[in-house]
Design a protein around this motif. Structure first.
Motif, PDB file in Angstrom:
ATOM      1  N   ILE A  61     -48.960 -14.009  26.418  1.00 32.31           N
ATOM      2  CA  ILE A  61     -48.054 -15.168  26.448  1.00 32.31           C
ATOM      3  C   ILE A  61     -46.917 -14.967  27.452  1.00 32.31           C
ATOM      4  CG2 ILE A  61     -48.630 -16.004  24.159  1.00 32.31           C
ATOM      5  CD1 ILE A  61     -46.170 -14.756  23.038  1.00 32.31           C
ATOM      6  N   LYS A  62     -46.561 -13.739  27.741  1.00 34.92           N
ATOM      7  CA  LYS A  62     -45.513 -13.479  28.734  1.00 34.92           C
ATOM      8  C   LYS A  62     -45.972 -13.793  30.154  1.00 34.92           C
ATOM      9  CE  LYS A  62     -42.785  -9.945  26.406  1.00 34.92           C
ATOM     10  NZ  LYS A  62     -42.377  -8.525  26.444  1.00 34.92           N
ATOM     11  N   ARG A  63     -47.265 -13.925  30.378  1.00 34.66           N
ATOM     12  CA  ARG A  63     -47.787 -14.203  31.723  1.00 34.66           C
ATOM     13  C   ARG A  63     -47.424 -15.604  32.210  1.00 34.66           C
ATOM     14  NH1 ARG A  63     -53.807 -11.954  30.634  1.00 34.66           N
ATOM     15  NH2 ARG A  63     -53.209  -9.790  30.267  1.00 34.66           N
ATOM     16  N   SER A  64     -47.149 -16.497  31.294  1.00 29.95           N
ATOM     17  CA  SER A  64     -46.823 -17.868  31.680  1.00 29.95           C
ATOM     18  C   SER A  64     -45.319 -18.083  31.593  1.00 29.95           C
ATOM     19  CB  SER A  64     -47.542 -18.867  30.773  1.00 29.95           C
ATOM     20  OG  SER A  64     -47.194 -20.168  31.149  1.00 29.95           O
ATOM     21  N   SER A  65     -44.711 -18.387  32.726  1.00 28.17           N
ATOM     22  CA  SER A  65     -43.264 -18.603  32.749  1.00 28.17           C
ATOM     23  C   SER A  65     -42.890 -19.989  32.222  1.00 28.17           C
ATOM     24  CB  SER A  65     -42.734 -18.426  34.174  1.00 28.17           C
ATOM     25  OG  SER A  65     -43.357 -19.374  35.026  1.00 28.17           O
ATOM     26  N   ALA A  66     -43.878 -20.848  32.001  1.00 28.46           N
ATOM     27  CA  ALA A  66     -43.608 -22.216  31.548  1.00 28.46           C
ATOM     28  C   ALA A  66     -43.338 -22.302  30.055  1.00 28.46           C
ATOM     29  CB  ALA A  66     -44.791 -23.120  31.905  1.00 28.46           C
ATOM     30  N   LEU A  67     -43.463 -21.215  29.356  1.00 31.06           N
ATOM     31  CA  LEU A  67     -43.357 -21.243  27.896  1.00 31.06           C
ATOM     32  C   LEU A  67     -41.969 -20.867  27.416  1.00 31.06           C
ATOM     33  CD1 LEU A  67     -46.525 -19.155  27.019  1.00 31.06           C
ATOM     34  CD2 LEU A  67     -46.375 -21.618  27.287  1.00 31.06           C
ATOM     35  N   GLU A  68     -41.610 -21.417  26.269  1.00 29.79           N
ATOM     36  CA  GLU A  68     -40.485 -20.895  25.525  1.00 29.79           C
ATOM     37  C   GLU A  68     -41.104 -20.049  24.423  1.00 29.79           C
ATOM     38  OE1 GLU A  68     -36.658 -22.289  22.900  1.00 29.79           O
ATOM     39  OE2 GLU A  68     -37.613 -23.719  24.248  1.00 29.79           O
ATOM     40  N   ILE A  69     -40.641 -18.826  24.269  1.00 34.04           N
ATOM     41  CA  ILE A  69     -41.239 -17.904  23.309  1.00 34.04           C
ATOM     42  C   ILE A  69     -40.220 -17.564  22.226  1.00 34.04           C
ATOM     43  CG2 ILE A  69     -42.280 -15.629  22.981  1.00 34.04           C
ATOM     44  CD1 ILE A  69     -43.086 -15.773  25.983  1.00 34.04           C
ATOM     45  N   ILE A  70     -40.646 -17.713  20.979  1.00 33.77           N
ATOM     46  CA  ILE A  70     -39.859 -17.262  19.837  1.00 33.77           C
ATOM     47  C   ILE A  70     -40.587 -16.050  19.274  1.00 33.77           C
ATOM     48  CG2 ILE A  70     -39.045 -17.817  17.518  1.00 33.77           C
ATOM     49  CD1 ILE A  70     -39.034 -20.787  18.376  1.00 33.77           C
ATOM     50  N   LYS A  71     -39.843 -14.979  19.050  1.00 30.56           N
ATOM     51  CA  LYS A  71     -40.455 -13.737  18.574  1.00 30.56           C
ATOM     52  C   LYS A  71     -39.844 -13.356  17.229  1.00 30.56           C
ATOM     53  CE  LYS A  71     -39.068  -9.929  20.442  1.00 30.56           C
ATOM     54  NZ  LYS A  71     -38.779  -8.844  21.373  1.00 30.56           N
ATOM     55  N   PHE A  72     -40.697 -13.177  16.244  1.00 27.34           N
ATOM     56  CA  PHE A  72     -40.240 -12.693  14.940  1.00 27.34           C
ATOM     57  C   PHE A  72     -40.269 -11.167  14.932  1.00 27.34           C
ATOM     58  CE2 PHE A  72     -41.838 -16.676  12.493  1.00 27.34           C
ATOM     59  CZ  PHE A  72     -40.713 -17.373  12.881  1.00 27.34           C
ATOM     60  N   LEU A  73     -39.343 -10.567  14.208  1.00 27.06           N
ATOM     61  CA  LEU A  73     -39.293  -9.115  14.086  1.00 27.06           C
ATOM     62  C   LEU A  73     -40.096  -8.613  12.892  1.00 27.06           C
ATOM     63  CD1 LEU A  73     -35.536  -8.540  14.949  1.00 27.06           C
ATOM     64  CD2 LEU A  73     -37.539  -8.384  16.457  1.00 27.06           C
ATOM     65  N   ARG A  74     -40.376  -9.513  11.947  1.00 30.41           N
ATOM     66  CA  ARG A  74     -41.271  -9.184  10.840  1.00 30.41           C
ATOM     67  C   ARG A  74     -42.128 -10.408  10.561  1.00 30.41           C
ATOM     68  NH1 ARG A  74     -39.415 -11.010   5.700  1.00 30.41           N
ATOM     69  NH2 ARG A  74     -37.334 -11.881   5.849  1.00 30.41           N
ATOM     70  N   ASN A  75     -43.273 -10.210   9.955  1.00 32.94           N
ATOM     71  CA  ASN A  75     -44.204 -11.307   9.722  1.00 32.94           C
ATOM     72  C   ASN A  75     -43.588 -12.333   8.785  1.00 32.94           C
ATOM     73  OD1 ASN A  75     -46.589 -12.647   8.241  1.00 32.94           O
ATOM     74  ND2 ASN A  75     -47.470 -11.772  10.086  1.00 32.94           N
ATOM     75  N   MET A  76     -43.513 -13.587   9.269  1.00 27.46           N
ATOM     76  CA  MET A  76     -42.876 -14.661   8.509  1.00 27.46           C
ATOM     77  C   MET A  76     -43.857 -15.751   8.093  1.00 27.46           C
ATOM     78  SD  MET A  76     -39.692 -13.695   8.444  1.00 27.46           S
ATOM     79  CE  MET A  76     -38.659 -15.086   8.165  1.00 27.46           C
ATOM     80  N   GLY A  77     -45.057 -15.776   8.697  1.00 23.09           N
ATOM     81  CA  GLY A  77     -46.048 -16.783   8.346  1.00 23.09           C
ATOM     82  C   GLY A  77     -45.981 -18.023   9.225  1.00 23.09           C
ATOM     83  N   LYS A  78     -47.061 -18.785   9.182  1.00 21.15           N
ATOM     84  CA  LYS A  78     -47.192 -19.968  10.030  1.00 21.15           C
ATOM     85  C   LYS A  78     -46.155 -21.045   9.693  1.00 21.15           C
ATOM     86  CE  LYS A  78     -51.317 -21.384  11.002  1.00 21.15           C
ATOM     87  NZ  LYS A  78     -52.651 -22.019  10.887  1.00 21.15           N
ATOM     88  N   GLY A  79     -45.896 -21.244   8.401  1.00 24.28           N
ATOM     89  CA  GLY A  79     -44.919 -22.259   8.001  1.00 24.28           C
ATOM     90  C   GLY A  79     -43.542 -22.002   8.587  1.00 24.28           C
ATOM     91  N   MET A  80     -43.072 -20.784   8.493  1.00 21.45           N
ATOM     92  CA  MET A  80     -41.760 -20.431   9.047  1.00 21.45           C
ATOM     93  C   MET A  80     -41.772 -20.541  10.570  1.00 21.45           C
ATOM     94  SD  MET A  80     -38.649 -19.719   8.569  1.00 21.45           S
ATOM     95  CE  MET A  80     -38.446 -19.159   6.896  1.00 21.45           C
ATOM     96  N   ALA A  81     -42.888 -20.172  11.189  1.00 20.84           N
ATOM     97  CA  ALA A  81     -42.999 -20.279  12.645  1.00 20.84           C
ATOM     98  C   ALA A  81     -42.821 -21.731  13.076  1.00 20.84           C
ATOM     99  CB  ALA A  81     -44.346 -19.737  13.108  1.00 20.84           C
ATOM    100  N   ILE A  82     -43.477 -22.635  12.387  1.00 22.57           N
ATOM    101  CA  ILE A  82     -43.370 -24.057  12.734  1.00 22.57           C
ATOM    102  C   ILE A  82     -41.949 -24.558  12.485  1.00 22.57           C
ATOM    103  CG2 ILE A  82     -44.156 -26.373  12.091  1.00 22.57           C
ATOM    104  CD1 ILE A  82     -46.951 -25.049  11.632  1.00 22.57           C
TER     105      ILE A  82
END
Length: 90
Positions: A61-82
Motif C-alpha cells: 500500500i505504500k507503493r501508491s502515493s495517491a492513498l491516504e493510509i490509516i495504520k492501527f497499532l493493534r488489531n481493531m477489526g473491520k468495524g473500527m477501521a471503517i
C-alpha cells in the motif's frame, strides 16, 4: 482494468459528489495491490486502513502515493477501521 470513457464519467462523479473509497485491510498482500489499482481507475480519493498486517500488505500500500493510509497499532477489526475512515472523511 483499462481506463474507458465510462471510467472517466465515474471519476467526475466521485469528484463532484466528494466521495471516497474506504479499503480496510488485514494481511491481504496477495490481493490489495490489484484492488487499489482497480479502484484508482475510478477515483484517487482512497483511504486504506491497515489493521496490523503481518505480511507484505504495508509495503504494497505504500507503493501508491495517491492513498491516504490509516495504520492501527493493534488489531481493531473491520468495524473500527471503517469508523476511523469515516471520521477522516468528514
Amino acid at each position: 482494468m483499462e481506463p474507458t470513457g465510462n471510467n472517466q464519467n465515474y471519476r467526475k462523479l466521485f469528484k463532484d459528489k466528494k466521495c471516497c473509497v474506504i479499503i480496510p485491510t488485514h494481511n491481504n498482500s496477495k490481493t490489495i495491490g490489484n484492488v487499489i489499482q482497480d479502484v484508482l481507475q475510478f477515483t484517487d480519493q482512497i483511504i486504506v486502513i491497515n489493521d496490523v498486517s503481518s505480511d507484505d500488505t504495508v509495503e504494497i500500500i505504500k507503493r501508491s502515493s495517491a492513498l491516504e493510509i490509516i495504520k492501527f497499532l493493534r488489531n481493531m477489526g473491520k468495524g473500527m477501521a471503517i469508523r476511523k475512515a469515516l471520521l477522516r472523511c468528514g
